[in-house]
Design an enzyme around this catalytic site. Sequence first.
Site, short mmCIF file in Angstrom:
data_model
loop_
_atom_site.label_atom_id
_atom_site.label_comp_id
_atom_site.label_asym_id
_atom_site.label_seq_id
_atom_site.Cartn_x
_atom_site.Cartn_y
_atom_site.Cartn_z
CE LYS A 112 -4.26 -1.94 1.77
NZ LYS A 112 -5.29 -1.96 2.78
CE LYS A 195 -6.24 -8.08 -0.64
NZ LYS A 195 -6.65 -7.77 0.69
CE LYS A 198 -14.44 -2.98 1.03
NZ LYS A 198 -14.21 -2.91 2.41
N1 AQP Z 1 -10.04 -11.58 -1.76
C1 AQP Z 1 -10.20 -12.03 -0.52
N2 AQP Z 1 -10.26 -13.36 -0.32
C2 AQP Z 1 -10.45 -13.85 0.94
N3 AQP Z 1 -10.57 -13.07 2.02
C3 AQP Z 1 -10.51 -11.74 1.86
N4 AQP Z 1 -10.61 -10.70 2.71
C4 AQP Z 1 -10.49 -9.54 2.03
N5 AQP Z 1 -10.30 -9.80 0.73
C5 AQP Z 1 -10.32 -11.14 0.58
C6 AQP Z 1 -10.83 -10.84 4.16
O1 AQP Z 1 -11.92 -10.01 4.52
C7 AQP Z 1 -11.76 -9.60 5.88
C8 AQP Z 1 -12.02 -8.13 6.00
O2 AQP Z 1 -10.94 -7.47 5.38
P1 AQP Z 1 -10.64 -5.94 5.46
O3 AQP Z 1 -11.26 -5.33 6.63
O4 AQP Z 1 -9.23 -5.74 5.16
O5 AQP Z 1 -11.55 -5.52 4.32
P2 AQP Z 1 -11.26 -4.69 3.14
O6 AQP Z 1 -10.43 -3.55 3.49
O7 AQP Z 1 -12.59 -4.52 2.59
O8 AQP Z 1 -10.47 -5.76 2.29
P3 AQP Z 1 -9.84 -5.49 0.96
O9 AQP Z 1 -10.81 -5.38 -0.12
O10 AQP Z 1 -8.80 -6.52 0.88
O11 AQP Z 1 -9.26 -4.08 1.10
P4 AQP Z 1 -7.82 -3.60 0.91
O12 AQP Z 1 -7.24 -4.35 -0.24
O13 AQP Z 1 -8.02 -2.17 0.64
O14 AQP Z 1 -7.13 -3.84 2.19
C9 AQP Z 1 -10.34 -9.99 6.28
O15 AQP Z 1 -10.38 -11.13 7.10
C10 AQP Z 1 -9.67 -10.32 4.98
O16 AQP Z 1 -8.67 -11.29 5.12
#
Ligand code: AQP
Length: 332
Positions: A112, A195, A198
Site C-alpha cells: 500500500k 486477490k 477494494k
Molecule cells: N479476496 C479475498 N479473499 C479472501 N478473504 C478476503 N478478505 C479480504 N479480501 C479477501 C478478508 O476479509 C476480511 C475483511 O478485510 P478488510 O477489513 O481488510 O476488508 P477490506 O479492506 O474490505 O479488504 P480489501 O478489499 O482486501 O481491502 P484492501 O485491499 O483495501 O485492504 C479480512 O479477514 C480479509 O482477510
Amino acid sequence: RPRVLSGIQPTSGSFHLGNYLGAVRQWSALQETHDAFYMVVDLHAITIPKDPQELRDNTRLAAAQLLASGLDPDRCTVFVQSHVPEHTQLSWIMECLTGFGEASRMTQFKDKSSKQGADRTSVGLFTYPVLQIADILLYQANQVPVGEDQRQHVELTRDLALRFNGRYGATFTVPEPYILKETAKIYDLQDPAIKMSKSASTPKGIINLLDEPKVSAKKIKSAVTDTDTVIRFDEDKKPGISNLLTIYSTLTGTGIAELEQKYDGKGYGALKTELSEIVGEWVAPFRARTQEYLADPAALDAVLAKGAEKARAVASETLALAYDRVGFLPAA
Ligand code: AQP
C-alpha cells in the site's frame, strides 16, 4: 468455549465476495461453537483519509451487513472498534514492543505504501498491524478467522504475545489464524493473479454484495478465464475458472468434483450464466436484510451499544492486567 475475534473495515460501502467468503461467512458459523467477538474496525479505516460523514454511514452499513450475513447479537458480540478505547491503549504498549524492522516487513504495508508514496503514507498505516495485535490480544482470542492476506498480521500477533508473556509473565493467549483453505483467497475476476480487493481491483474485477444482481452478472460473464474450454479446477493453469468454481462451490455447498462433472462438455458460458444466477439469488435476501437494518438506525445503534458494553467488560479486564504487568502505577 474457545474465543474468536475478527474485524472488517467500513471502507467503501458494500462488502465484496472476498470479504464474505474469506471471512464473514466463517464468522456466522463460529458463533455457534465459539465465544465470538466481531467488530467494525473504524480506527483502521482512517489510516487512509476518509470523509467523516461517509465513515459514519459506512460504519452503520458495515454493521448492517454483518447482521444481514447472519451474525446474531444474542449469540455473539458485534461492536464498533472506536467504542472500546482499550484498543488504542493496549496498542501503545504493543508499539513499544514491536521492532521497527519487523513492522517494516509487513507485506500489506509495503504494497500500500509503495503505491501511495512515502509522503502520503500515514504513520497509522505503518502501525495498523500493531493496533490489530491489540485488537486480538485484548479478547484473549484463541483463533482469528480471516482471509489469507491477514495471515502475516496474525503471525506477528503471536510473536508479540509470546514476547510480552516472556518479558512480563503469562498474560496473553497466543492466537492461531483460522483460515479455510478453499476460500482463503478469492481472486479478482479480471486478474486472477491478485486477490479481490477494494483498493487494488478494478470495478469490473470485484463483486459487491450490495450491487444490483445484473451488474454482478455482467462482471461474472466477462470474468477473465483461459483459451481452453474444459471446466476443471487447476489453480496454476486455470486460475480464472478455478476461482469461479470456488465461488460456486461455497455459495451452493456443491463439491468441486461434482461441479466438474456437471459441467463436463459444457462451455465456460454455461458456468458463468449459472453462477450469475446463483450469486443473484444469494444476494437478494442479503440486500433486503441489510436495508431492513439500515431503515432503523436507532435499533442498529442500540445493538452496537450493547455489543460495546460486552466487549469493554472483557477488554478492560485484559488492559488492567497488561498495565499492571508493565508496571504502570494504578490511578488512586
Ligand atoms: N479476496 C479475498 N479473499 C479472501 N478473504 C478476503 N478478505 C479480504 N479480501 C479477501 C478478508 O476479509 C476480511 C475483511 O478485510 P478488510 O477489513 O481488510 O476488508 P477490506 O479492506 O474490505 O479488504 P480489501 O478489499 O482486501 O481491502 P484492501 O485491499 O483495501 O485492504 C479480512 O479477514 C480479509 O482477510
